[in-house]
Design a protein around this motif. Structure first.
Motif, PDB file in Angstrom:
ATOM      1  N   GLY A 335       0.837  -1.276  -0.041  1.00  0.00           N
ATOM      2  CA  GLY A 335      -0.072  -0.086   0.052  1.00  0.00           C
ATOM      3  C   GLY A 335       0.783   1.514   0.295  1.00  0.00           C
ATOM      4  N   ASP A 336       0.147   2.362   0.498  1.00  0.00           N
ATOM      5  CA  ASP A 336       1.009   3.507   0.607  1.00  0.00           C
ATOM      6  C   ASP A 336       1.972   3.680   1.648  1.00  0.00           C
ATOM      7  N   SER A 337       1.800   3.018   2.582  1.00  0.00           N
ATOM      8  CA  SER A 337       2.463   2.989   3.914  1.00  0.00           C
ATOM      9  C   SER A 337       3.300   1.495   4.206  1.00  0.00           C
ATOM     10  N   PRO A 338       4.354   1.192   3.870  1.00  0.00           N
ATOM     11  CA  PRO A 338       4.973   0.276   4.067  1.00  0.00           C
ATOM     12  C   PRO A 338       5.213  -0.118   5.837  1.00  0.00           C
ATOM     13  N   TYR A 339       5.320   1.168   6.354  1.00  0.00           N
ATOM     14  CA  TYR A 339       5.468   1.166   7.864  1.00  0.00           C
ATOM     15  C   TYR A 339       4.319   1.375   8.416  1.00  0.00           C
ATOM     16  N   ARG A 340       3.821   0.980   9.406  1.00  0.00           N
ATOM     17  CA  ARG A 340       2.620   1.516  10.041  1.00  0.00           C
ATOM     18  C   ARG A 340       3.020   1.963  11.480  1.00  0.00           C
ATOM     19  N   PRO A 341       2.915   3.290  11.833  1.00  0.00           N
ATOM     20  CA  PRO A 341       3.283   4.079  13.001  1.00  0.00           C
ATOM     21  C   PRO A 341       2.484   3.191  14.049  1.00  0.00           C
ATOM     22  N   PRO A 342       3.302   3.242  15.282  1.00  0.00           N
ATOM     23  CA  PRO A 342       2.201   2.608  16.146  1.00  0.00           C
ATOM     24  C   PRO A 342       1.108   3.625  16.752  1.00  0.00           C
ATOM     25  N   SER A 343      -0.063   3.261  17.104  1.00  0.00           N
ATOM     26  CA  SER A 343      -1.239   4.069  17.523  1.00  0.00           C
ATOM     27  C   SER A 343      -0.785   5.088  18.381  1.00  0.00           C
ATOM     28  N   SER A 344       0.029   4.662  19.405  1.00  0.00           N
ATOM     29  CA  SER A 344       0.396   5.660  20.732  1.00  0.00           C
ATOM     30  C   SER A 344       1.046   6.915  19.946  1.00  0.00           C
ATOM     31  N   TRP A 345       1.705   7.152  18.980  1.00  0.00           N
ATOM     32  CA  TRP A 345       2.235   8.120  18.281  1.00  0.00           C
ATOM     33  C   TRP A 345       1.214   9.457  18.233  1.00  0.00           C
ATOM     34  N   PRO A 346       1.736  10.488  18.458  1.00  0.00           N
ATOM     35  CA  PRO A 346       0.845  11.666  18.025  1.00  0.00           C
ATOM     36  C   PRO A 346       0.086  11.743  16.823  1.00  0.00           C
ATOM     37  N   PRO A 347      -1.125  12.233  16.453  1.00  0.00           N
ATOM     38  CA  PRO A 347      -1.544  12.048  15.373  1.00  0.00           C
ATOM     39  C   PRO A 347      -0.754  12.762  14.205  1.00  0.00           C
ATOM     40  N   THR A 348      -0.106  14.100  14.400  1.00  0.00           N
ATOM     41  CA  THR A 348       0.340  14.642  13.675  1.00  0.00           C
ATOM     42  C   THR A 348       1.869  14.049  13.017  1.00  0.00           C
ATOM     43  N   VAL A 349       2.283  13.383  14.063  1.00  0.00           N
ATOM     44  CA  VAL A 349       3.565  12.405  13.646  1.00  0.00           C
ATOM     45  C   VAL A 349       3.180  11.380  12.757  1.00  0.00           C
ATOM     46  N   VAL A 350       2.256  10.621  13.100  1.00  0.00           N
ATOM     47  CA  VAL A 350       1.648   9.726  12.246  1.00  0.00           C
ATOM     48  C   VAL A 350       1.148  10.019  10.876  1.00  0.00           C
ATOM     49  N   ARG A 351       0.672  11.389  10.681  1.00  0.00           N
ATOM     50  CA  ARG A 351       0.378  11.879   9.612  1.00  0.00           C
ATOM     51  C   ARG A 351       1.725  12.366   8.807  1.00  0.00           C
ATOM     52  N   LEU A 352       2.498  12.787   9.183  1.00  0.00           N
ATOM     53  CA  LEU A 352       3.538  13.269   8.597  1.00  0.00           C
ATOM     54  C   LEU A 352       4.440  11.956   8.032  1.00  0.00           C
ATOM     55  N   VAL A 353       4.596  10.724   8.977  1.00  0.00           N
ATOM     56  CA  VAL A 353       5.066   9.918   8.645  1.00  0.00           C
ATOM     57  C   VAL A 353       4.458   8.899   7.244  1.00  0.00           C
ATOM     58  N   GLU A 354       3.062   9.014   7.407  1.00  0.00           N
ATOM     59  CA  GLU A 354       2.433   8.402   6.215  1.00  0.00           C
ATOM     60  C   GLU A 354       2.497   9.376   5.014  1.00  0.00           C
ATOM     61  N   ASP A 355       2.379  10.430   5.177  1.00  0.00           N
ATOM     62  CA  ASP A 355       2.754  11.485   4.045  1.00  0.00           C
ATOM     63  C   ASP A 355       3.733  11.229   3.278  1.00  0.00           C
ATOM     64  N   VAL A 356       4.760  11.311   4.147  1.00  0.00           N
ATOM     65  CA  VAL A 356       6.278  11.070   3.513  1.00  0.00           C
ATOM     66  C   VAL A 356       6.436   9.625   2.656  1.00  0.00           C
ATOM     67  N   GLN A 357       5.660   8.366   3.386  1.00  0.00           N
ATOM     68  CA  GLN A 357       5.856   7.015   2.949  1.00  0.00           C
ATOM     69  C   GLN A 357       4.736   7.211   1.447  1.00  0.00           C
ATOM     70  N   ALA A 358       3.735   7.905   1.564  1.00  0.00           N
ATOM     71  CA  ALA A 358       2.941   7.757   0.349  1.00  0.00           C
ATOM     72  C   ALA A 358       3.654   8.564  -0.727  1.00  0.00           C
ATOM     73  N   SER A 359       4.333   9.501  -0.429  1.00  0.00           N
ATOM     74  CA  SER A 359       4.912  10.423  -1.635  1.00  0.00           C
ATOM     75  C   SER A 359       6.314   9.455  -2.090  1.00  0.00           C
TER      76      SER A 359
END
Length: 733
Positions: A335-359
């Motif tokens: 998919g767009d995110s080979p690495y799934r950040p832990p749910s305990s991470w702050p939402p903005t960190v998760v969104r940044l990591v996911e956006d970078v991976q998708a790009s």
């Protein structure tokens, strides 16, 4: 005479299969080299997603991160905006980008086998300089008090602190260095419990009696000496010594030992093993086997040109198709995110990591398609020529039998070469950056929002009475300020001080006190100065400060700086000062027509003229020294509370191309507490939007006091992002 010997069909099929697999490996290798193993690939992705800016604009202002910051600060009552601002001072986005680039390069070296260990390298020089500047701001008075001096000696203080730390780590009490405390038995027991929380649980019982006895006697030094060796393990102590040794050269080299029990290092080691096997064995073998298989297909085919061209073409096309299918299969699996950040991470960190991976995934797929198209096109060309010659003998094809081998060799070689070289050309270096962003290069100067420091010379670092900024001017530029509002003056004689204070924003009582103090403490000095209201309350020599600005600009060749000068000296003296400072080759000359559009940032940067200078009163005679209010307009600036702030026209009237938003509170000088309110991201954005709507022009300069307090820079970045989106939408419409 007998015809040529025909090889059995299985041999040709085997050759075709080997050719397809070998070419697929080479195509895949080209994609991997230009993406996963290319620092430029990661740099483009991070720039495209504004990753470094978003760390400050989104992550550090995320309310979900507040508990983490409180823990880091030991639950001290420090506002989150202050923490964010100080992080920006110590590690501004430019420094964060450099750190990121360096870590990416180290990771690539490790994966390619150039490094035996995964290393994280940090250039300490800019960090230490920023920390030192910050410590001078916040701890100068405390250090001076401890040393019982009028001025702090930070070098001696640091040596003393290092001495205390070394003795504590070895379990020695730094006698005479720490104060004694008079504690009751209950207080000593409570303090012991607190200290023992730092110690591994298995050692707490053996240390409790010793620590409690020391604290009962008020001996803090002995208590700390007992705790510290238990807290600082041999591994940590050795690492610290290694860091200190390497820090002498300005760089800390942190070597991470890959622990097989740790998932992340284990994954990195596995990837490294695959990468090295692929580069050292699989890829060279594929190249040799691919060439051999193509030659086999040529020589085992019937002698006609058509029958020899077609299988080569199908091999190239099949390899391209197989490579593309493999990439799409991997995309479907991860998919767009080979690495799934832990749910305990702050939402903005998760969104940044996911956006970078998708790009990154999107870029990888795009690169794979482009690379696959090269052998696919070459294969289609060979198949097409062969088919036309075989089925349309009447059609004249410019391929003679004796030239067929040359043609097929040339097409195949060109396809392979293009497969290897085109991705490198596409990846190339990271995109150019203008004013800290790869997206601003095509923005005009009069469309750009910039953070401006009001009275930028009046700083706590330079010990001004009534400072309005904390870092010095270089520190302000490092934290993202790009416009400096400064006041030029001559040093006043006593009678001039009285006249000047009469028109200042200080209260009458403060004016009287300042007049008396300044006459005794700071007598008259000749020369040209940067001062706030009166030079006796704080002054910097004009020419050295201008040299510092020039040095900063030369060290940051993609940045533009603007000076708005409240000119208390004449224009000819100002021109002479800029010439003495060696800035003539950096000065930008605005168009004579103030209504004409300004150039794009890339054009100003390419010209080398990256210092724009305006005056509040003068207009020339130097062509680069123009009156600001011919080109710009502003809001009022004498607000005594946040509620009084308006967007009413002030100097410069209305309808100008440049718009200065005076966004600070002036009541008996600047107010740090009010800055914490008005410098918030939301407050700046709300007022900027309101003023833009009223005045019909975008805000270009957001002038604030205490620019490192709050999140004014994040607001400025948000304004630029909004304008880019609006321009893109307008262009699409």
């Amino acid at each position: 005479m007998e015809g040529p010997v025909r090889h059995p069909s299985p041999v040709r099929f085997l050759g075709w299969a080997v050719a397809v697999l070998s070419l697929t490996v080479l195509v895949t290798a080209a994609v991997v080299r230009s993406t996963v193993l290319s620092p430029g690939f990661y740099g483009r992705v991070l720039d495209e997603e504004r990753a470094y800016q978003r760390v400050y604009d989104e992550v550090l202002v995320d309310p979900h991160l507040a508990p983490v910051l409180r823990e880091l600060l030991g639950r001290l009552p420090v506002p989150q905006s202050t923490v964010t601002s100080n992080i920006k001072v110590v590690i501004p986005p430019e420094t964060l980008r450099a750190l990121g680039d360096r870590q990416i390069a180290e990771m690539i070296h490790y994966l390619e086998g150039d490094r035996a260990d995964l290393r994280l390298t940090v250039d300490l020089e800019p960090l230490v300089a920023n920390i030192e500047r910050l410590s001078h701001v916040y701890f100068a008075n405390a250090v001076a008090s401890l040393q019982q001096r009028s001025e702090p000696d930070f070098e001696v203080f640091q040596e003393h602190l290092s001495h205390v730390a070394k003795r504590l780590v070895t379990g020695e009490a730094p006698a005479g260095n720490l104060p004694s405390l008079s504690l009751s038995p209950d207080q000593a027991a409570t303090a012991t419990t607190v200290l023992l929380r730092l110690v591994p649980e298995e050692r707490r019982s053996e240390l409790r009696a010793e620590i409690e006895a020391s604290l009962g006697d008020g001996d803090v030094a002995s208590a700390l000496a007992a705790v510290t060796p238990a807290v600082v393990s041999d591994h940590v102590r050795a690492a610290a010594e290694e860091l200190l040794r390497n820090a002498g050269g300005g760089t800390w080299v942190i070597t991470t030992e890959l622990d097989p029990s740790d998932d992340s290092p284990l994954q990195a080691r596995q990837v490294r093993s695959v990468t090295r096997l692929f580069q050292e064995v699989v890829e060279p073998a594929a190249a040799v086997l691919g060439i051999a298989a193509l030659l086999l297909l040529w020589h085992t085919a019937p002698p006609s040109t058509a029958r020899r061209l077609v299988p080569l073409g199908w091999a190239l096309a099949a390899a391209a198709t197989l490579s593309a299918l493999a990439v799409f299969l991997v995309r479907a699996m991860v998919g767009d995110s080979p690495y799934r950040p832990p749910s305990s991470w702050p939402p903005t960190v998760v969104r940044l990591v996911e956006d970078v991976q998708a790009s990154a995934v999107d870029r990888l797929v795009t690169m794979a398609i482009v690379v696959a198209l090269i052998p696919l096109t070459a294969g289609a060309l060979l198949v097409g020529l062969g088919w036309v010659r075989q089925t349309r003998p009447s059609v004249r094809v410019p391929v003679e039998p004796r030239h067929a081998l040359v043609l097929s060799t040339a097409v195949s070689a060109s396809a392979l070469a293009a497969t290897m070289l085109v991705p490198v050309a596409m990846t190339g270096p990271a995109p150019r950056v203008c004013q800290g962003s790869s997206r601003l290069c095509d923005v005009r100067y009069d469309e750009l929002a910039q953070l401006a420091a009001h009275n930028a010379m009046a700083t706590t670092t330079d010990r001004f009475i009534g400072p309005l900024q904390d870092p010095d001017i270089t520190g302000q530029l490092n934290t993202g300020v790009r416009a400096l509002l400064v006041d030029t003056h001559r040093w006043e004689r006593p009678e001039e001080v009285t006249d000047r204070l009469a028109t200042s924003d200080f209260s009458p009582e403060l004016r009287r006190r300042l007049t008396r103090v300044l006459a005794d403490v700071n007598p008259y000095r000749p020369g040209l100065w940067l001062c706030h209201s009166v030079c006796g309350a704080g002054a910097l020599e004009l020419v050295p400060v201008l040299r510092q600005i020039g040095d900063w600009l030369r060290a940051h060749p993609t940045e533009i700086v603007t000076l708005i000068v409240q000119d208390g000296i004449g224009p000819r003296e100002t021109r002479s000062a800029f010439e003495q400072a060696g800035l003539t080759n950096l000065l930008y000359e605005p168009d004579e027509d103030p209504d004409r559009a300004w150039p794009k940032l890339r054009d100003m940067i390419d010209s080398g003229r990256r210092l724009v200078v305006f005056a509040e009163k003068a207009d020339g005679p130097a062509p680069w020294y123009r009156n600001f209010y011919r080109y710009g307009m502003e809001t009022p600036f004498a607000f005594r509370s946040p509620q009084e702030m308006t967007c009413a026209p002030h100097r410069g009237g209305t309808g100008k191309r440049l718009f200065l938003l005076n966004h600070f509170i002036t009541a008996d000088g600047g107010r740090r507490l009010d800055a914490g309110t008005v410098n918030s991201r939301e407050h700046v954005l709300n007022r900027a939007h309101a003023c833009e709507q009223q005045r019909g022009r975008p805000v270009n300069f957001v002038a604030v006091d205490y620019a490192t307090i709050g999140d004014a820079r994040a607001a400025v970045d948000a304004l630029n992002t909004e304008r880019l989106h609006e321009n893109a939408a307008a262009a699409a419409g």
